[in-house]
Design a protein around this motif. Structure first.
Motif, short mmCIF file in Angstrom:
data_model
loop_
_atom_site.label_atom_id
_atom_site.label_comp_id
_atom_site.label_asym_id
_atom_site.label_seq_id
_atom_site.Cartn_x
_atom_site.Cartn_y
_atom_site.Cartn_z
N GLN A 201 0.83 -1.20 0.00
CA GLN A 201 0.00 0.00 0.00
C GLN A 201 0.86 1.26 0.00
OE1 GLN A 201 -3.14 0.10 -0.40
NE2 GLN A 201 -3.69 2.21 0.10
N ARG A 202 1.98 1.23 0.70
CA ARG A 202 2.89 2.37 0.73
C ARG A 202 3.42 2.67 -0.67
NH1 ARG A 202 8.38 3.13 0.81
NH2 ARG A 202 9.17 4.94 2.02
N SER A 203 3.88 1.64 -1.36
CA SER A 203 4.42 1.83 -2.71
C SER A 203 3.36 2.36 -3.66
CB SER A 203 4.98 0.50 -3.24
OG SER A 203 6.03 0.03 -2.43
N SER A 204 2.15 1.81 -3.56
CA SER A 204 1.06 2.26 -4.43
C SER A 204 0.67 3.70 -4.13
CB SER A 204 -0.16 1.34 -4.26
OG SER A 204 -1.23 1.76 -5.07
N ALA A 205 0.61 4.05 -2.84
CA ALA A 205 0.25 5.42 -2.46
C ALA A 205 1.32 6.41 -2.90
CB ALA A 205 0.03 5.50 -0.95
N LEU A 206 2.58 6.03 -2.80
CA LEU A 206 3.67 6.91 -3.26
C LEU A 206 3.55 7.18 -4.76
CD1 LEU A 206 6.83 5.57 -1.37
CD2 LEU A 206 5.79 7.84 -1.17
N ASP A 207 3.19 6.17 -5.52
CA ASP A 207 3.02 6.34 -6.95
C ASP A 207 1.87 7.29 -7.26
OD1 ASP A 207 3.51 5.48 -9.80
OD2 ASP A 207 1.46 4.78 -9.57
N GLN A 208 0.78 7.17 -6.50
CA GLN A 208 -0.38 8.03 -6.74
C GLN A 208 -0.13 9.47 -6.29
OE1 GLN A 208 -3.13 7.13 -8.43
NE2 GLN A 208 -2.11 5.15 -8.73
N LEU A 209 0.68 9.67 -5.26
CA LEU A 209 0.95 11.02 -4.78
C LEU A 209 1.68 11.87 -5.83
CD1 LEU A 209 2.02 10.38 -1.07
CD2 LEU A 209 0.01 11.64 -1.86
N GLY A 210 2.34 11.21 -6.77
CA GLY A 210 3.04 11.94 -7.82
C GLY A 210 2.21 12.18 -9.06
N GLN A 211 0.94 11.75 -9.04
CA GLN A 211 0.08 11.91 -10.21
C GLN A 211 -0.48 13.34 -10.29
OE1 GLN A 211 -0.26 9.47 -12.55
NE2 GLN A 211 1.22 8.32 -11.30
N ASP A 212 -0.86 13.71 -11.52
CA ASP A 212 -1.35 15.07 -11.77
C ASP A 212 -2.64 15.38 -11.02
OD1 ASP A 212 0.78 15.59 -13.42
OD2 ASP A 212 -0.27 15.05 -15.26
N TYR A 213 -3.53 14.39 -10.89
CA TYR A 213 -4.82 14.69 -10.26
C TYR A 213 -4.66 15.06 -8.79
CZ TYR A 213 -5.02 10.04 -8.03
OH TYR A 213 -4.79 8.93 -7.26
N ILE A 214 -3.61 14.54 -8.15
CA ILE A 214 -3.34 14.93 -6.76
C ILE A 214 -2.84 16.37 -6.71
CG2 ILE A 214 -1.91 14.47 -4.75
CD1 ILE A 214 -4.05 12.40 -5.10
N ARG A 215 -1.97 16.72 -7.65
CA ARG A 215 -1.47 18.10 -7.70
C ARG A 215 -2.60 19.09 -7.98
NH1 ARG A 215 2.46 15.59 -11.22
NH2 ARG A 215 4.41 15.14 -10.10
N VAL A 216 -3.51 18.71 -8.88
CA VAL A 216 -4.65 19.58 -9.20
C VAL A 216 -5.54 19.76 -7.98
CG1 VAL A 216 -6.75 19.78 -10.59
CG2 VAL A 216 -4.62 19.03 -11.65
N ARG A 218 -4.71 19.55 -4.86
CA ARG A 218 -4.04 20.41 -3.89
C ARG A 218 -4.04 21.86 -4.36
NH1 ARG A 218 1.03 16.29 -2.52
NH2 ARG A 218 0.00 15.20 -0.77
N ALA A 219 -3.90 22.07 -5.67
CA ALA A 219 -3.91 23.44 -6.20
C ALA A 219 -5.26 24.10 -6.00
CB ALA A 219 -3.54 23.41 -7.68
N LYS A 220 -6.32 23.29 -5.96
CA LYS A 220 -7.66 23.84 -5.74
C LYS A 220 -7.89 24.19 -4.27
CE LYS A 220 -10.00 21.53 -9.60
NZ LYS A 220 -11.07 20.56 -9.98
N GLY A 221 -6.98 23.81 -3.42
CA GLY A 221 -7.11 24.14 -2.01
C GLY A 221 -7.92 23.15 -1.21
N LEU A 226 -9.22 15.20 2.79
CA LEU A 226 -10.20 14.90 1.74
C LEU A 226 -9.50 14.35 0.50
CD1 LEU A 226 -13.15 15.04 0.81
CD2 LEU A 226 -12.70 17.36 0.00
N ILE A 227 -8.34 14.88 0.17
CA ILE A 227 -7.59 14.40 -0.99
C ILE A 227 -7.17 12.95 -0.80
CG2 ILE A 227 -5.45 14.69 -2.30
CD1 ILE A 227 -5.62 17.68 -1.72
#
Length: 316
Positions: A201-216, A218-221, A226-227
């Protein structure tokens, strides 16, 4: 999606056929004369030959296998040599207890591993992450029987909190009706799985944290909680679903060790007793169940992941 399910189902049935054939022929190589096993080493050659002839064991092994497949299609798993009881009945009497033990250990392991893995990913390379990773590796390298012995030594002998022997009740719900007696077996099963699930789960979550949808997000505030819960968790759990599907037979093997260690009357203990008695129909049925669970776990995992992630190509 319908064609994908049909194709996966056809492949699963073909794999099950192969598992049944390999298991049947291997057991035939181990003992080509069931009459000798049933009647004992002191039985005369004439008695053994007569037994084999009456039960069709003198026929070619291929013919015996075809007859075995015909029995399976009619729901007949054979009859125990030693207990003189229908194998399906024996399995039915023990399957519920083993299934509930495995399910409880699996749910407990996932309840701990999923949030732990996400926490480690968010706190990557922190002291907490390194400690959790180290503990996970140690637990992963620890055999389940050794872990069970340690738990018995600590929580049953040094600190007499839980009994060393599991409940002898024949109810499948004994995990809930007598939790004190079932605590150590469940904890043993869960802890060995947590070590694997948390790192996955750690490896999978690390991979997802680098995806664009997570950045978007976070950019939305959006709030970080919730993220993580609404956006990251669903995608990060998909590989874990596949892992759980492939580990179904491992749970069955874990039951074998845990049930033997804590003297819990389930499928695992039945298998060990049948192995000592050379009761091959029971061994064959148990192995076949392991194959069915393996194929079914992979099949269900494939369907769940395909339904949850539409990016997966469903090739025709």
């Amino acid at each position: 999606m319908t064609w994908y399910v049909v194709r996966r189902l056809a492949i699963s049935l073909f794999v099950l056929l192969g598992i049944s054939a390999v298991t049947f022929f291997l057991l035939h190589l181990v003992s080509d004369s069931p009459g000798r096993v049933v009647l004992g080493q002191r039985a005369s050659l004439e008695a053994v030959a007569d037994f084999n002839r009456q039960h069709g064991f003198d026929r070619p092994v291929v013919v015996q296998y075809v007859g075995y497949l015909n029995q399976l299609l009619h729901g007949d798993l054979g009859r125990s040599y030693k207990l003189n009881e229908n194998v399906a009945t024996l399995l039915g009497q023990n399957a519920g207890r083993s299934a509930m033990l495995s399910l409880t250990g699996l749910v407990l392991a996932l309840a701990i591993a999923v949030p732990l893995g996400v926490f480690q990913a968010v706190k990557r390379n922190s002291v907490a992450d390194r400690v959790a990773t180290t503990v996970s590796y140690v637990l992963y390298a620890t055999p389940s029987f050794l872990l069970g012995l340690v738990l018995i030594a600590v929580f049953s002998q040094a600190l007499p909190i839980f009994p060393a022997e599991a409940s002898q009740s024949h109810s499948p719900w004994v995990v809930f009706t007598d939790p004190q007696a079932m605590a150590l077996p469940v904890i043993t099963l869960a802890v060995t799985s947590v070590a694997v699930f948390a790192q996955y789960q750690r490896s999978s979550a690390l991979d997802q944290l680098g995806q664009d949808y997570i950045r978007v997000a976070r950019a939305k505030g959006l709030p970080e909680r919730l993220i993580l819960v609404r956006h990251l968790l669903r995608n990060a759990c998909l590989p874990l679903v596949m892992l759980v599907g492939t580990l179904v037979p491992t749970l069955l093997a874990g039951n074998l060790i845990v049930e033997s260690l804590f003297n819990y009357p389930g499928l695992g203990l039945l298998f060990l007793n049948s192995l000592q008695r050379e009761d091959y129909p029971v061994l064959l049925a148990y192995t076949l169940i392991g194959g069915v669970l393996t194929v079914a776990g992979n099949f269900i995992a494939d369907i769940v992941v395909a339904a949850a992630d539409r990016r997966i190509e469903l090739r025709k």
